[in-house]
Design a protein around this motif. Sequence first.
Motif, short mmCIF file in Angstrom:
data_model
loop_
_atom_site.label_atom_id
_atom_site.label_comp_id
_atom_site.label_asym_id
_atom_site.label_seq_id
_atom_site.Cartn_x
_atom_site.Cartn_y
_atom_site.Cartn_z
N PHE A 121 0.70 -1.13 0.00
CA PHE A 121 0.05 0.00 0.15
C PHE A 121 0.85 1.22 -0.13
O PHE A 121 0.26 2.26 -0.06
N GLU A 122 2.02 1.06 0.32
CA GLU A 122 3.16 2.48 0.34
C GLU A 122 3.52 2.61 -1.08
O GLU A 122 4.13 3.70 -1.14
N LEU A 123 3.38 1.83 -2.10
CA LEU A 123 3.79 2.17 -3.38
C LEU A 123 2.89 2.92 -4.22
O LEU A 123 1.75 2.92 -4.14
N SER A 124 3.49 3.52 -5.08
CA SER A 124 2.75 4.19 -6.16
C SER A 124 2.10 3.27 -7.20
O SER A 124 2.34 2.00 -7.02
N GLY A 125 0.93 3.60 -8.00
CA GLY A 125 0.51 2.68 -8.66
C GLY A 125 1.52 2.23 -9.93
O GLY A 125 1.45 0.90 -10.11
N GLY A 126 2.34 2.94 -10.14
CA GLY A 126 3.29 2.51 -11.25
C GLY A 126 4.00 1.16 -10.58
O GLY A 126 4.42 0.08 -11.12
N GLU A 127 4.39 1.49 -9.42
CA GLU A 127 5.23 0.55 -8.67
C GLU A 127 4.80 -0.88 -8.33
O GLU A 127 5.03 -1.82 -8.54
N GLN A 128 3.46 -0.50 -7.98
CA GLN A 128 2.57 -1.71 -7.57
C GLN A 128 2.48 -2.59 -9.12
O GLN A 128 2.43 -3.64 -8.93
N GLN A 129 2.27 -2.01 -10.24
CA GLN A 129 2.26 -2.78 -11.38
C GLN A 129 3.44 -3.32 -11.97
O GLN A 129 3.49 -4.47 -12.06
N ARG A 130 4.67 -2.83 -11.17
CA ARG A 130 5.87 -3.48 -11.61
C ARG A 130 6.00 -4.80 -10.91
O ARG A 130 6.52 -5.80 -11.12
N VAL A 131 5.42 -4.67 -9.58
CA VAL A 131 5.39 -5.82 -8.89
C VAL A 131 4.50 -6.97 -9.27
O VAL A 131 4.90 -7.81 -9.17
N ALA A 132 3.33 -6.36 -9.79
CA ALA A 132 2.48 -7.38 -10.27
C ALA A 132 3.06 -7.84 -11.71
O ALA A 132 2.88 -9.21 -11.69
N ILE A 133 3.86 -7.30 -12.29
CA ILE A 133 4.67 -7.98 -13.41
C ILE A 133 5.53 -8.93 -12.92
O ILE A 133 5.90 -9.82 -13.70
N ALA A 134 6.33 -8.43 -11.84
CA ALA A 134 7.36 -9.53 -11.30
C ALA A 134 6.67 -10.99 -10.87
O ALA A 134 7.18 -11.91 -11.14
N ARG A 135 5.42 -10.41 -10.28
CA ARG A 135 4.68 -11.60 -9.86
C ARG A 135 4.33 -12.57 -11.00
O ARG A 135 4.17 -13.79 -10.95
N ALA A 136 3.94 -11.80 -12.15
CA ALA A 136 3.63 -12.91 -13.46
C ALA A 136 4.83 -13.73 -13.98
O ALA A 136 4.58 -14.68 -14.66
N LEU A 137 5.98 -13.10 -13.60
CA LEU A 137 7.22 -13.70 -14.15
C LEU A 137 7.82 -14.87 -13.28
O LEU A 137 8.84 -15.66 -13.52
N LEU A 138 7.25 -15.11 -11.96
CA LEU A 138 7.98 -15.90 -11.23
C LEU A 138 8.16 -17.31 -11.42
O LEU A 138 9.17 -17.77 -11.33
N ASN A 139 7.04 -17.99 -12.25
CA ASN A 139 7.16 -19.14 -12.53
C ASN A 139 7.50 -19.51 -13.95
O ASN A 139 7.28 -20.51 -14.76
N ASP A 140 8.20 -18.32 -14.48
CA ASP A 140 8.71 -18.50 -16.07
C ASP A 140 7.76 -18.89 -16.88
O ASP A 140 7.83 -19.95 -17.33
N PRO A 141 6.68 -17.96 -16.97
CA PRO A 141 5.48 -18.36 -17.87
C PRO A 141 5.81 -18.46 -19.24
O PRO A 141 6.52 -17.76 -19.71
N GLU A 142 4.89 -19.44 -20.09
CA GLU A 142 5.05 -19.52 -21.38
C GLU A 142 4.16 -18.19 -22.14
O GLU A 142 4.50 -18.01 -23.17
N LEU A 143 3.26 -17.89 -21.29
CA LEU A 143 2.59 -16.75 -21.96
C LEU A 143 1.93 -15.77 -20.96
O LEU A 143 1.74 -16.05 -19.67
#
Length: 228
Positions: free
Chosen positions: A140-162
């Motif tokens: 909750f301390e992060l800006s919107g852009g920072e939160q979306q960066r974290v969300a993208i990092a989360r999407a990369l965690l399991n090395d997705p195919e898509l």
Amino acid sequence: MEKPVLHLENADIYQRDNLVISKVNLTINKGEFYYLIGKTGSGKSSLMKTLYGDIRLQSGTGTIVDFDLKDLKDREIPYLRRKIGIVFQDFKLLNDTTVFGNLEFVLKATGWKNKVEIKQKINEVLEKVGMQSQYYKMAFELSGGEQQRVAIARALLNDPELILADEPTGNLDPKTSLEVMHLLNEIHKSGKTILMATHDYQLIVKFKHNTLKVEAGELFEVSQQTTV
């Protein structure tokens, strides 16, 4: 020939009981980047939800990262979602948890046990999105852009195919949207396949990729030359 990452044939897309897009034929191969555009309510989100197993595919055929969408069992959905990364418009982070904790939660939920490996993986994805130094902050301390960066990092965690990105810049100001788009482009250049639903036409013009449009209940590809 490698199998396509995503293949739909005569697929009907529903929103509750309403048919929103009919007879979808779509093939996305490894390493491609597609935009998905269309007016609000045209069925973009319903198509995305069908792809990650939130909405059942009732007619036609569809495969995504080797999962059959027509015969997808509830117990298979978590395994499907390990092979795809999903980025939402509203980030969907755990607000009262740190950046590190958000990512650790996903890894543990998807079967990671070794603490050292978990830490290494989290550092690796945070470095990719430029958020390594913020790992200790609460979401909750992060800006919107920072939160979306974290969300993208989360999407990369399991090395997705898509990676399915559903309006990833929808809640961001223009400058931040550009930053997030640069990041998604870098991820694409590293070999990832991306399907991104968006209504931000400035991004489509600036970052040229294949574009799919939903209009009047149909999905079709539009060339970059035509006005979208």
